[in-house]
Scaffold this motif. Structure first.
Motif, PDB file in Angstrom:
ATOM      1  N   GLY A  80      23.304  95.719  45.407  1.00 35.93           N
ATOM      2  CA  GLY A  80      22.802  94.523  46.068  1.00 35.93           C
ATOM      3  C   GLY A  80      22.240  93.524  45.087  1.00 35.93           C
ATOM      4  O   GLY A  80      22.439  92.306  45.237  1.00 35.93           O
ATOM      5  N   GLU A  81      21.532  94.011  44.070  1.00 38.36           N
ATOM      6  CA  GLU A  81      20.958  93.102  43.075  1.00 38.36           C
ATOM      7  C   GLU A  81      22.052  92.388  42.298  1.00 38.36           C
ATOM      8  O   GLU A  81      21.979  91.179  42.065  1.00 38.36           O
ATOM      9  CB  GLU A  81      20.061  93.880  42.106  1.00 38.36           C
ATOM     10  CG  GLU A  81      18.699  94.213  42.661  1.00 38.36           C
ATOM     11  CD  GLU A  81      17.755  94.700  41.581  1.00 38.36           C
ATOM     12  OE1 GLU A  81      17.096  93.843  40.944  1.00 38.36           O
ATOM     13  OE2 GLU A  81      17.663  95.917  41.374  1.00 38.36           O
ATOM     14  N   ILE A  82      23.078  93.137  41.885  1.00 36.18           N
ATOM     15  CA  ILE A  82      24.158  92.526  41.106  1.00 36.18           C
ATOM     16  C   ILE A  82      24.967  91.567  41.980  1.00 36.18           C
ATOM     17  O   ILE A  82      25.314  90.461  41.553  1.00 36.18           O
ATOM     18  CB  ILE A  82      25.044  93.608  40.472  1.00 36.18           C
ATOM     19  CG1 ILE A  82      24.256  94.317  39.365  1.00 36.18           C
ATOM     20  CG2 ILE A  82      26.330  92.997  39.906  1.00 36.18           C
ATOM     21  CD1 ILE A  82      24.971  95.492  38.731  1.00 36.18           C
ATOM     22  N   ALA A  83      25.256  91.966  43.216  1.00 37.55           N
ATOM     23  CA  ALA A  83      25.987  91.073  44.125  1.00 37.55           C
ATOM     24  C   ALA A  83      25.194  89.789  44.354  1.00 37.55           C
ATOM     25  O   ALA A  83      25.758  88.680  44.345  1.00 37.55           O
ATOM     26  CB  ALA A  83      26.261  91.776  45.448  1.00 37.55           C
ATOM     27  N   GLY A  84      23.869  89.918  44.534  1.00 34.78           N
ATOM     28  CA  GLY A  84      23.035  88.742  44.743  1.00 34.78           C
ATOM     29  C   GLY A  84      23.042  87.823  43.536  1.00 34.78           C
ATOM     30  O   GLY A  84      23.098  86.592  43.675  1.00 34.78           O
ATOM     31  N   LEU A  85      22.997  88.415  42.341  1.00 35.37           N
ATOM     32  CA  LEU A  85      23.019  87.614  41.113  1.00 35.37           C
ATOM     33  C   LEU A  85      24.340  86.860  40.990  1.00 35.37           C
ATOM     34  O   LEU A  85      24.360  85.671  40.660  1.00 35.37           O
ATOM     35  CB  LEU A  85      22.814  88.530  39.900  1.00 35.37           C
ATOM     36  CG  LEU A  85      22.901  87.871  38.520  1.00 35.37           C
ATOM     37  CD1 LEU A  85      21.764  86.874  38.336  1.00 35.37           C
ATOM     38  CD2 LEU A  85      22.875  88.925  37.424  1.00 35.37           C
ATOM     39  N   ILE A  86      25.455  87.551  41.253  1.00 42.02           N
ATOM     40  CA  ILE A  86      26.770  86.917  41.155  1.00 42.02           C
ATOM     41  C   ILE A  86      26.894  85.786  42.173  1.00 42.02           C
ATOM     42  O   ILE A  86      27.365  84.690  41.852  1.00 42.02           O
ATOM     43  CB  ILE A  86      27.886  87.966  41.337  1.00 42.02           C
ATOM     44  CG1 ILE A  86      27.918  88.912  40.131  1.00 42.02           C
ATOM     45  CG2 ILE A  86      29.249  87.292  41.524  1.00 42.02           C
ATOM     46  CD1 ILE A  86      28.806  90.127  40.319  1.00 42.02           C
ATOM     47  N   GLU A  87      26.458  86.040  43.388  1.00 47.29           N
ATOM     48  CA  GLU A  87      26.527  85.001  44.419  1.00 47.29           C
ATOM     49  C   GLU A  87      25.670  83.797  44.049  1.00 47.29           C
ATOM     50  O   GLU A  87      26.095  82.647  44.201  1.00 47.29           O
ATOM     51  CB  GLU A  87      26.068  85.560  45.767  1.00 47.29           C
ATOM     52  CG  GLU A  87      27.080  86.463  46.437  1.00 47.29           C
ATOM     53  CD  GLU A  87      26.607  86.939  47.808  1.00 47.29           C
ATOM     54  OE1 GLU A  87      25.366  87.018  48.018  1.00 47.29           O
ATOM     55  OE2 GLU A  87      27.459  87.241  48.651  1.00 47.29           O
ATOM     56  N   TRP A  88      24.454  84.069  43.585  1.00 51.99           N
ATOM     57  CA  TRP A  88      23.532  82.986  43.248  1.00 51.99           C
ATOM     58  C   TRP A  88      24.073  82.134  42.105  1.00 51.99           C
ATOM     59  O   TRP A  88      24.116  80.903  42.197  1.00 51.99           O
ATOM     60  CB  TRP A  88      22.165  83.562  42.891  1.00 51.99           C
ATOM     61  CG  TRP A  88      21.148  82.499  42.614  1.00 51.99           C
ATOM     62  CD1 TRP A  88      20.403  81.830  43.536  1.00 51.99           C
ATOM     63  CD2 TRP A  88      20.800  81.961  41.334  1.00 51.99           C
ATOM     64  NE1 TRP A  88      19.602  80.902  42.908  1.00 51.99           N
ATOM     65  CE2 TRP A  88      19.821  80.964  41.569  1.00 51.99           C
ATOM     66  CE3 TRP A  88      21.212  82.227  40.035  1.00 51.99           C
ATOM     67  CZ2 TRP A  88      19.253  80.232  40.528  1.00 51.99           C
ATOM     68  CZ3 TRP A  88      20.638  81.498  38.995  1.00 51.99           C
ATOM     69  CH2 TRP A  88      19.677  80.516  39.247  1.00 51.99           C
ATOM     70  N   LEU A  89      24.510  82.785  41.011  1.00 58.22           N
ATOM     71  CA  LEU A  89      25.015  82.027  39.869  1.00 58.22           C
ATOM     72  C   LEU A  89      26.292  81.284  40.212  1.00 58.22           C
ATOM     73  O   LEU A  89      26.495  80.148  39.778  1.00 58.22           O
ATOM     74  CB  LEU A  89      25.259  82.962  38.678  1.00 58.22           C
ATOM     75  CG  LEU A  89      24.115  83.141  37.689  1.00 58.22           C
ATOM     76  CD1 LEU A  89      24.514  84.112  36.597  1.00 58.22           C
ATOM     77  CD2 LEU A  89      23.674  81.818  37.083  1.00 58.22           C
ATOM     78  N   SER A  90      27.173  81.914  40.985  1.00 57.20           N
ATOM     79  CA  SER A  90      28.422  81.249  41.364  1.00 57.20           C
ATOM     80  C   SER A  90      28.132  79.977  42.142  1.00 57.20           C
ATOM     81  O   SER A  90      28.756  78.933  41.903  1.00 57.20           O
ATOM     82  CB  SER A  90      29.290  82.184  42.207  1.00 57.20           C
ATOM     83  OG  SER A  90      29.741  83.275  41.439  1.00 57.20           O
ATOM     84  N   GLY A  91      27.192  80.040  43.053  1.00 54.97           N
ATOM     85  CA  GLY A  91      26.830  78.850  43.807  1.00 54.97           C
ATOM     86  C   GLY A  91      26.145  77.809  42.948  1.00 54.97           C
ATOM     87  O   GLY A  91      26.471  76.614  43.008  1.00 54.97           O
ATOM     88  N   TYR A  92      25.213  78.246  42.113  1.00 55.36           N
ATOM     89  CA  TYR A  92      24.458  77.325  41.271  1.00 55.36           C
ATOM     90  C   TYR A  92      25.366  76.607  40.284  1.00 55.36           C
ATOM     91  O   TYR A  92      25.262  75.395  40.088  1.00 55.36           O
ATOM     92  CB  TYR A  92      23.367  78.097  40.536  1.00 55.36           C
ATOM     93  CG  TYR A  92      22.494  77.248  39.647  1.00 55.36           C
ATOM     94  CD1 TYR A  92      21.698  76.232  40.180  1.00 55.36           C
ATOM     95  CD2 TYR A  92      22.452  77.460  38.272  1.00 55.36           C
ATOM     96  CE1 TYR A  92      20.892  75.455  39.372  1.00 55.36           C
ATOM     97  CE2 TYR A  92      21.643  76.683  37.458  1.00 55.36           C
ATOM     98  CZ  TYR A  92      20.864  75.681  38.005  1.00 55.36           C
ATOM     99  OH  TYR A  92      20.068  74.903  37.196  1.00 55.36           O
ATOM    100  N   TRP A  93      26.274  77.339  39.677  1.00 58.78           N
ATOM    101  CA  TRP A  93      27.164  76.760  38.675  1.00 58.78           C
ATOM    102  C   TRP A  93      28.264  75.888  39.265  1.00 58.78           C
ATOM    103  O   TRP A  93      28.950  75.189  38.529  1.00 58.78           O
ATOM    104  CB  TRP A  93      27.757  77.871  37.815  1.00 58.78           C
ATOM    105  CG  TRP A  93      26.833  78.316  36.718  1.00 58.78           C
ATOM    106  CD1 TRP A  93      25.706  77.692  36.278  1.00 58.78           C
ATOM    107  CD2 TRP A  93      26.975  79.487  35.917  1.00 58.78           C
ATOM    108  NE1 TRP A  93      25.131  78.412  35.252  1.00 58.78           N
ATOM    109  CE2 TRP A  93      25.881  79.520  35.011  1.00 58.78           C
ATOM    110  CE3 TRP A  93      27.896  80.526  35.876  1.00 58.78           C
ATOM    111  CZ2 TRP A  93      25.708  80.531  34.076  1.00 58.78           C
ATOM    112  CZ3 TRP A  93      27.733  81.542  34.950  1.00 58.78           C
ATOM    113  CH2 TRP A  93      26.650  81.544  34.051  1.00 58.78           C
TER     114      TRP A  93
END
Length: 197
Positions: free
Chosen positions: A89-102
């Motif tokens: 969950g932590e890694i999925a959240g990080l990937i989702e967050w960075l993908s959206g932010y970038w």
């Protein structure tokens, strides 16, 4: 004869940074990026907008790329969630967050920083330092999972972190940030389950 406009410029105090001048420079650089984009960003443009001397900027930021990186840091908010007891969950959240932010202007800025680092040793050094710091942050996620018995105790946390970091940076550089529904969870599951005992 001295330029009268120099009297209006913000002044530094030698090698030590003047906080007001530093803030004016960072604000000016951020405004240029938001209003005109990375292509319009230059030390000259920032100096004009901040009413600061170019020598002052170069004393603190030896190149365009190093200033871009500091502005990127300034813009970047904290991740949306803290530690949990679920590594996937932590890694999925990080990937989702960075993908959206970038997918916004921040991604353009960070791509520019990476491009500058290919020809600018000062930028490359600072980018490497930043990458090391971010790897350590992801490595701490994996260390916590190890302590919970969620991944094998033979795992190298920093190597696992580099796998996560490499994937998302590669997607940034190849313009593949848009995620299908559930894709971040699928990526995280494939990464993490390969680490499980």
């Amino acid at each position: 004869m001295a330029d009268p406009a120099d009297d209006d410029r913000r002044r530094s105090i030698g090698a030590r940074r003047n906080p007001d001048t530093q803030e004016a420079i960072l604000q000016a650089g951020e405004a240029i990026l938001l209003e005109e984009g990375p292509a319009a960003f230059s030390i000259e443009a920032v100096a004009r907008r901040a009413r600061a001397g170019k020598p002052t900027i170069y004393r603190w930021w030896p190149s365009r790329g190093t200033l871009l990186l500091d502005i990127y840091h300034r813009q970047k908010p904290q991740a949306l969630h803290g530690p949990t007891d679920d590594l996937e969950g932590e890694i999925a959240g990080l990937i989702e967050w960075l993908s959206g932010y970038w997918q916004g202007s921040a991604g353009q800025v960070f791509r520019q920083v990476i491009a500058e680092a290919q020809r600018d040793p000062a930028c490359a050094e600072r980018l490497q330092s930043y990458a090391t710091e971010r790897r350590a942050h992801i490595g701490e996620m994996i260390e916590r999972a190890m302590a919970r018995g969620e991944v094998a105790d033979t795992v190298d946390p920093l190597l696992g972190a580099e796998m996560v970091q490499s994937l998302i940076w590669h997607r940034l550089l190849t313009d593949r940030l848009a995620l299908e529904p559930g894709e971040a969870q699928k990526i995280a599951a494939q990464l993490v389950r390969g680490l499980k005992p």
